[in-house]
Design a protein around this motif. Sequence first.
Motif, mmCIF file in Angstrom:
data_model
loop_
_atom_site.group_PDB
_atom_site.id
_atom_site.type_symbol
_atom_site.label_atom_id
_atom_site.label_comp_id
_atom_site.label_asym_id
_atom_site.label_seq_id
_atom_site.Cartn_x
_atom_site.Cartn_y
_atom_site.Cartn_z
ATOM 1 N N GLY A 60 0.788 -1.227 0.000
ATOM 2 C CA GLY A 60 0.000 0.000 0.000
ATOM 3 C C GLY A 60 0.819 1.276 0.000
ATOM 4 O O GLY A 60 0.248 2.368 0.046
ATOM 5 N N HIS A 61 2.145 1.171 -0.037
ATOM 6 C CA HIS A 61 3.026 2.335 0.033
ATOM 7 C C HIS A 61 3.945 2.368 -1.190
ATOM 8 O O HIS A 61 4.276 1.324 -1.763
ATOM 9 C CB HIS A 61 3.904 2.282 1.281
ATOM 10 N N GLY A 62 4.378 3.569 -1.550
ATOM 11 C CA GLY A 62 5.362 3.718 -2.614
ATOM 12 C C GLY A 62 4.967 2.992 -3.876
ATOM 13 O O GLY A 62 3.847 3.139 -4.380
ATOM 14 N N ARG A 63 5.871 2.147 -4.365
ATOM 15 C CA ARG A 63 5.637 1.422 -5.615
ATOM 16 C C ARG A 63 5.200 -0.028 -5.393
ATOM 17 O O ARG A 63 5.185 -0.820 -6.340
ATOM 18 C CB ARG A 63 6.894 1.480 -6.482
ATOM 19 N N SER A 64 4.862 -0.370 -4.151
ATOM 20 C CA SER A 64 4.358 -1.715 -3.877
ATOM 21 C C SER A 64 2.877 -1.827 -4.251
ATOM 22 O O SER A 64 2.176 -0.826 -4.403
ATOM 23 C CB SER A 64 4.546 -2.070 -2.402
ATOM 24 N N GLY A 193 0.605 9.646 -0.208
ATOM 25 C CA GLY A 193 0.588 8.618 -1.239
ATOM 26 C C GLY A 193 -0.316 7.437 -0.960
ATOM 27 O O GLY A 193 -1.105 7.033 -1.816
ATOM 28 N N PRO A 194 -0.234 6.823 0.235
ATOM 29 C CA PRO A 194 -1.076 5.648 0.495
ATOM 30 C C PRO A 194 -2.565 5.988 0.561
ATOM 31 O O PRO A 194 -2.937 7.112 0.887
ATOM 32 C CB PRO A 194 -0.574 5.160 1.870
ATOM 33 N N ASN A 195 -3.384 5.009 0.281
ATOM 34 C CA ASN A 195 -4.832 5.142 0.427
ATOM 35 C C ASN A 195 -5.164 5.542 1.861
ATOM 36 O O ASN A 195 -4.638 4.961 2.814
ATOM 37 C CB ASN A 195 -5.480 3.808 0.067
ATOM 38 N N ARG A 196 -6.064 6.515 2.031
ATOM 39 C CA ARG A 196 -6.361 7.047 3.369
ATOM 40 C C ARG A 196 -6.962 5.992 4.290
ATOM 41 O O ARG A 196 -6.647 5.936 5.476
ATOM 42 C CB ARG A 196 -7.321 8.237 3.268
ATOM 43 N N ASP A 197 -7.878 5.162 3.774
ATOM 44 C CA ASP A 197 -8.477 4.132 4.624
ATOM 45 C C ASP A 197 -7.414 3.153 5.110
ATOM 46 O O ASP A 197 -7.375 2.795 6.294
ATOM 47 C CB ASP A 197 -9.579 3.382 3.873
ATOM 48 N N ALA A 198 -6.549 2.712 4.188
ATOM 49 C CA ALA A 198 -5.495 1.776 4.560
ATOM 50 C C ALA A 198 -4.527 2.412 5.561
ATOM 51 O O ALA A 198 -4.142 1.791 6.561
ATOM 52 C CB ALA A 198 -4.738 1.325 3.312
#
Length: 278
Positions: A60-64, A193-198
């Motif tokens: 859920g972060h960066g390019r993952s 960058g990451p989805n807010r819910d996640a």
Amino acid sequence: MEISSGTVFTNDGVCLHYTEAGTGPDMLLVPGWTFSTEVWRHQIEEFGQTHHVVAFDYRGHGRSERPTHGYRLARFAADTRDVIRNLGLTDVTWVGHGLGVGVAWSYWDLFGGQDLKRFVLIDQLPVMVAQPDWPDGFAGRIGATLRTDTLAEWISTVRGPQGEEAAADALSRMISPRMSDEDSEWILSVMMGPNRDAATQLLFDFCVGDWRDVTPLIDIPALVLAGEIGLFDAAPVAASMPGATVRVVSAADRGSHMMIWENPGLVNQLIRDFLAGH
């Protein structure tokens, strides 16, 4: 020094991105909440001269890959285990920042010291949220200054339409007044960058954890780095890890939560001094 990147898969099939550089003893850089491999730029450049340095992006972060599940410390610890095993890392020096320290404690809880040689733990407490039945003054002594109601309110704000403003406010507490606008704006863009819910699911799980039963069990050399103007006091961490080496970076030396970015020369030297002694 060549810097390359690649991917590994977790045991539940999630594709994680990593960056690596150098040859020599293995060093794993484990980032803070909402951060990516990019915030480790100065450490990769420095330690890639003498170590095999690996930095990776959480799910859920960066390019993952960005699955809809797994945003908790135990899953992140298992993911880190998969990175270590898939890349064949051994006798690892684990450098964790913020959330990366919480992941380190969860890893130790699940796997002990398997494949690890040293910890470098940057600006994080074993417990952050006070329990309502604790005696007066106890929470302050161990640094647990958050309350569940204020935590829930803040997480709701981060998840809502004012999320970027809330993140910017949080960032203002993580940096020194001398950080440039350009750098702070860049860091904020990484945080968003990451989805807010996640991200908020992960943050809640991270903040309500209590690792005080785990930290005394750590029997490998550990460096605890805190900042005079960081988010947390080093004393409670030192008290929970009696064998740890503790270093506090002063306000004059930009000892903020983001000292890995603000004063990488000093931070990297403190890590090198620790490695030389252990």
